[in-house]
Design a protein around this motif. Structure first.
Motif, PDB file in Angstrom:
ATOM      1  N   LEU A   9     -23.462  -6.663  -0.895  1.00 33.81           N
ATOM      2  CA  LEU A   9     -24.846  -6.911  -1.311  1.00 33.81           C
ATOM      3  C   LEU A   9     -25.543  -7.858  -0.343  1.00 33.81           C
ATOM      4  CD1 LEU A   9     -27.176  -6.800  -3.360  1.00 33.81           C
ATOM      5  CD2 LEU A   9     -25.983  -8.570  -4.675  1.00 33.81           C
ATOM      6  N   VAL A  10     -24.842  -8.913   0.077  1.00 27.47           N
ATOM      7  CA  VAL A  10     -25.424  -9.890   1.006  1.00 27.47           C
ATOM      8  C   VAL A  10     -25.698  -9.248   2.361  1.00 27.47           C
ATOM      9  CG1 VAL A  10     -25.118 -12.143   2.103  1.00 27.47           C
ATOM     10  CG2 VAL A  10     -24.129 -11.712  -0.161  1.00 27.47           C
ATOM     11  N   GLN A  44     -17.876 -29.467   4.725  1.00 23.73           N
ATOM     12  CA  GLN A  44     -18.825 -29.799   3.675  1.00 23.73           C
ATOM     13  C   GLN A  44     -19.215 -28.541   2.917  1.00 23.73           C
ATOM     14  OE1 GLN A  44     -22.045 -31.528   6.005  1.00 23.73           O
ATOM     15  NE2 GLN A  44     -23.307 -29.691   5.728  1.00 23.73           N
ATOM     16  N   VAL A  45     -19.554 -28.703   1.661  1.00 21.21           N
ATOM     17  CA  VAL A  45     -19.950 -27.579   0.807  1.00 21.21           C
ATOM     18  C   VAL A  45     -21.463 -27.416   0.889  1.00 21.21           C
ATOM     19  CG1 VAL A  45     -20.020 -26.694  -1.552  1.00 21.21           C
ATOM     20  CG2 VAL A  45     -17.990 -27.904  -0.730  1.00 21.21           C
ATOM     21  N   GLU A  46     -21.905 -26.232   1.309  1.00 18.87           N
ATOM     22  CA  GLU A  46     -23.327 -25.940   1.430  1.00 18.87           C
ATOM     23  C   GLU A  46     -23.929 -25.519   0.088  1.00 18.87           C
ATOM     24  OE1 GLU A  46     -25.604 -25.798   4.335  1.00 18.87           O
ATOM     25  OE2 GLU A  46     -24.078 -27.302   4.787  1.00 18.87           O
ATOM     26  N   MET A  47     -23.190 -24.685  -0.636  1.00 23.77           N
ATOM     27  CA  MET A  47     -23.674 -24.194  -1.927  1.00 23.77           C
ATOM     28  C   MET A  47     -22.474 -23.667  -2.701  1.00 23.77           C
ATOM     29  SD  MET A  47     -25.528 -20.703  -0.551  1.00 23.77           S
ATOM     30  CE  MET A  47     -26.147 -21.369   0.997  1.00 23.77           C
ATOM     31  N   ALA A  48     -22.647 -23.526  -3.997  1.00 28.25           N
ATOM     32  CA  ALA A  48     -21.528 -23.080  -4.817  1.00 28.25           C
ATOM     33  C   ALA A  48     -22.031 -22.314  -6.028  1.00 28.25           C
ATOM     34  CB  ALA A  48     -20.690 -24.281  -5.267  1.00 28.25           C
ATOM     35  N   THR A  49     -21.179 -21.464  -6.557  1.00 28.34           N
ATOM     36  CA  THR A  49     -21.455 -20.751  -7.794  1.00 28.34           C
ATOM     37  C   THR A  49     -20.136 -20.608  -8.541  1.00 28.34           C
ATOM     38  OG1 THR A  49     -22.534 -18.793  -8.749  1.00 28.34           O
ATOM     39  CG2 THR A  49     -21.060 -18.415  -6.884  1.00 28.34           C
ATOM     40  N   SER A  50     -20.190 -20.080  -9.735  1.00 30.92           N
ATOM     41  CA  SER A  50     -18.979 -19.885 -10.530  1.00 30.92           C
ATOM     42  C   SER A  50     -18.742 -18.409 -10.784  1.00 30.92           C
ATOM     43  CB  SER A  50     -19.088 -20.620 -11.874  1.00 30.92           C
ATOM     44  OG  SER A  50     -19.098 -22.006 -11.681  1.00 30.92           O
ATOM     45  N   ASP A  51     -17.525 -17.982 -10.591  1.00 27.39           N
ATOM     46  CA  ASP A  51     -17.077 -16.675 -11.054  1.00 27.39           C
ATOM     47  C   ASP A  51     -16.600 -16.879 -12.503  1.00 27.39           C
ATOM     48  OD1 ASP A  51     -16.222 -14.063 -11.241  1.00 27.39           O
ATOM     49  OD2 ASP A  51     -14.633 -14.237  -9.743  1.00 27.39           O
ATOM     50  N   GLU A  52     -16.227 -15.824 -13.166  1.00 33.65           N
ATOM     51  CA  GLU A  52     -15.638 -15.932 -14.494  1.00 33.65           C
ATOM     52  C   GLU A  52     -14.492 -14.943 -14.579  1.00 33.65           C
ATOM     53  OE1 GLU A  52     -16.831 -15.615 -19.243  1.00 33.65           O
ATOM     54  OE2 GLU A  52     -18.274 -15.043 -17.697  1.00 33.65           O
ATOM     55  N   LEU A  53     -13.357 -15.403 -15.078  1.00 31.62           N
ATOM     56  CA  LEU A  53     -12.224 -14.519 -15.295  1.00 31.62           C
ATOM     57  C   LEU A  53     -12.264 -14.046 -16.743  1.00 31.62           C
ATOM     58  CD1 LEU A  53      -9.358 -16.440 -13.469  1.00 31.62           C
ATOM     59  CD2 LEU A  53     -10.951 -14.752 -12.550  1.00 31.62           C
ATOM     60  N   ILE A  54     -12.258 -12.725 -16.940  1.00 25.49           N
ATOM     61  CA  ILE A  54     -12.382 -12.161 -18.281  1.00 25.49           C
ATOM     62  C   ILE A  54     -11.237 -11.186 -18.547  1.00 25.49           C
ATOM     63  CG2 ILE A  54     -14.887 -12.426 -18.333  1.00 25.49           C
ATOM     64  CD1 ILE A  54     -15.123  -9.442 -17.672  1.00 25.49           C
ATOM     65  N   LEU A  55     -10.924 -11.010 -19.811  1.00 22.93           N
ATOM     66  CA  LEU A  55      -9.893 -10.054 -20.216  1.00 22.93           C
ATOM     67  C   LEU A  55     -10.535  -8.678 -20.363  1.00 22.93           C
ATOM     68  CD1 LEU A  55      -6.917  -9.636 -21.243  1.00 22.93           C
ATOM     69  CD2 LEU A  55      -7.878  -9.831 -23.541  1.00 22.93           C
ATOM     70  N   ILE A  75     -28.389 -15.111  -3.994  1.00 16.02           N
ATOM     71  CA  ILE A  75     -27.364 -14.242  -4.581  1.00 16.02           C
ATOM     72  C   ILE A  75     -26.276 -15.094  -5.224  1.00 16.02           C
ATOM     73  CG2 ILE A  75     -25.603 -12.501  -4.069  1.00 16.02           C
ATOM     74  CD1 ILE A  75     -27.466 -11.450  -1.888  1.00 16.02           C
ATOM     75  N   LEU A  76     -25.862 -16.166  -4.536  1.00 11.35           N
ATOM     76  CA  LEU A  76     -24.884 -17.075  -5.130  1.00 11.35           C
ATOM     77  C   LEU A  76     -25.468 -17.773  -6.360  1.00 11.35           C
ATOM     78  CD1 LEU A  76     -22.964 -18.975  -2.307  1.00 11.35           C
ATOM     79  CD2 LEU A  76     -22.160 -17.134  -3.769  1.00 11.35           C
ATOM     80  N   GLU A  77     -26.745 -18.129  -6.276  1.00 15.61           N
ATOM     81  CA  GLU A  77     -27.378 -18.852  -7.386  1.00 15.61           C
ATOM     82  C   GLU A  77     -27.372 -18.009  -8.663  1.00 15.61           C
ATOM     83  OE1 GLU A  77     -31.735 -20.800  -8.556  1.00 15.61           O
ATOM     84  OE2 GLU A  77     -31.345 -20.086  -6.510  1.00 15.61           O
ATOM     85  N   HIS A  78     -27.622 -16.696  -8.500  1.00 17.02           N
ATOM     86  CA  HIS A  78     -27.707 -15.828  -9.675  1.00 17.02           C
ATOM     87  C   HIS A  78     -26.380 -15.143  -9.997  1.00 17.02           C
ATOM     88  CE1 HIS A  78     -31.986 -16.468 -10.037  1.00 17.02           C
ATOM     89  NE2 HIS A  78     -32.134 -16.195  -8.766  1.00 17.02           N
ATOM     90  N   GLY A  79     -25.410 -15.204  -9.069  1.00 17.39           N
ATOM     91  CA  GLY A  79     -24.060 -14.763  -9.341  1.00 17.39           C
ATOM     92  C   GLY A  79     -23.952 -13.393  -9.967  1.00 17.39           C
ATOM     93  N   LEU A  80     -23.415 -13.346 -11.201  1.00 14.74           N
ATOM     94  CA  LEU A  80     -23.166 -12.082 -11.881  1.00 14.74           C
ATOM     95  C   LEU A  80     -24.442 -11.290 -12.106  1.00 14.74           C
ATOM     96  CD1 LEU A  80     -20.498 -12.983 -14.588  1.00 14.74           C
ATOM     97  CD2 LEU A  80     -20.239 -11.413 -12.666  1.00 14.74           C
TER      98      LEU A  80
END
Length: 311
Positions: free
Chosen positions: A108-109, A158-169, A294-299
């Motif tokens: 996507l990026v 250094q960390v420029e930006m970050a987002t969270s993934d989620e692990l799901i069943l 894209i990282l900001e909005h993640g999923l």
């Protein structure tokens, strides 16, 4: 010091093999060996030691390798800067994504970036997170997206930006858990889970979280690839705790079902890291500008892309 000789040494050091280095450099093996001997005479230190068909770096060799990597990284940076003065739309970007983000987020990026900057050359690697961190420390990348805790970022990075993934069943629609509103976390010890190999960062995270709830995993079996895990679950064989990034298309199509698990909180961080002492080229900055929302909005960004692709 002759930079061409240093370039030959660096290739040998990276491959840990004289013959392979000679093949990649399109030189004869004796010529490469002679170059190494010449460097050793110049610095008055032994740089390599032979171990069968391979070589091993001495302490002096490791020091020279590190400085050579920095030197040629700076050379590439200089060339990029001069190239950008000639053509602001040009340049090169060297980046790496971890395996999950590389498969499900990176396309996507790149698609959006290429639409805006078609003249920029991208050098992309898909690596595991520790490999990306090491490549950044070795000056081989402009930046990398890794699965990591920001609090343990090496001081050179250094960390420029970050987002969270989620692990799901997830399970197949025919699985016995598919109709449940919530699965008790204790049910995960029933031998239904297909897991990644023991060395997997994700597996370690899952085991640590379940241990917090007093649950010991009894896996159905293990696989070394996320896609293989997903396909196995879709075929009705067991269940898996997997990145939400990786299953959006299958969830939308009804090929997989997300089963919430009580009290399970698995949100690995995805961090864009770069060297703190390295200037990002305009091309690299442009890539980060495309990546940031894209990282900001993640999923949500992946879901929207999946929906558009499925229409």
């Amino acid at each position: 010091m002759n930079l061409q000789n240093l370039r030959i040494f660096l290739k040998v050091a990276e491959l840990e093999h004289v013959t392979r280095a000679a093949e990649e450099l399109h030189l004869s093996q004796p010529a490469v060996t002679k170059t190494i001997h010449s460097l050793e005479q110049e610095v008055h230190l032994k740089l390599i030691e032979r171990q069968g068909r391979r070589i091993a770096l001495t302490n002096a060799g490791r020091v020279l390798k590190e400085y050579a990597q920095q030197l040629f990284s700076l050379e590439r940076e200089m060339e990029d800067a001069l190239k950008e003065l000639r053509d602001v739309e040009g340049g090169e970007v060297r980046l790496a994504f971890n395996r999950t983000a590389g498969v499900y987020l990176l396309p996507l990026v790149v698609s959006r970036f290429r639409a805006r900057y078609p003249q920029v050359t991208l050098h992309i690697s898909i690596l595991n997170s520790p490999e990306i961190v090491q490549a950044l420390l070795n000056w081989q990348l402009d930046f990398g997206l890794v699965e990591s805790d920001t609090s343990i970022c090496p001081p050179e990075l250094q960390v420029e930006m970050a987002t969270s993934d989620e692990l799901i069943l997830v399970v197949a629609p025919t699985h016995k858990w598919s109709k449940l509103q919530v699965l008790p976390v204790t049910a995960l010890n029933q031998g239904e889970l297909i897991l990644r190999e023991e060395e997997s960062v994700i597996r370690g995270m899952i085991e640590q979280e379940l241990e917090r709830h007093g649950v010991q995993i009894h896996s159905l079996f293990t696989l070394t690839d996320n896609e293989a895990v997903k396909q196995m679950v879709m075929s009705g064989v067991g269940a898996a705790i997997i990145s939400a990034f990786s299953v959006q298309r299958e969830l939308m199509r009804g090929e997989l079902v997300h089963v919430p698990v009580s009290n399970l909180n698995l949100r690995p961080q995805l961090c864009l890291m770069r060297r703190a002492d390295r200037r990002l080229s305009p091309a690299a900055q442009a890539f980060c500008a495309v990546l940031s929302p894209i990282l900001e909005h993640g999923l949500e960004a992946i879901r929207a892309s999946t929906f558009e692709g499925g229409r």
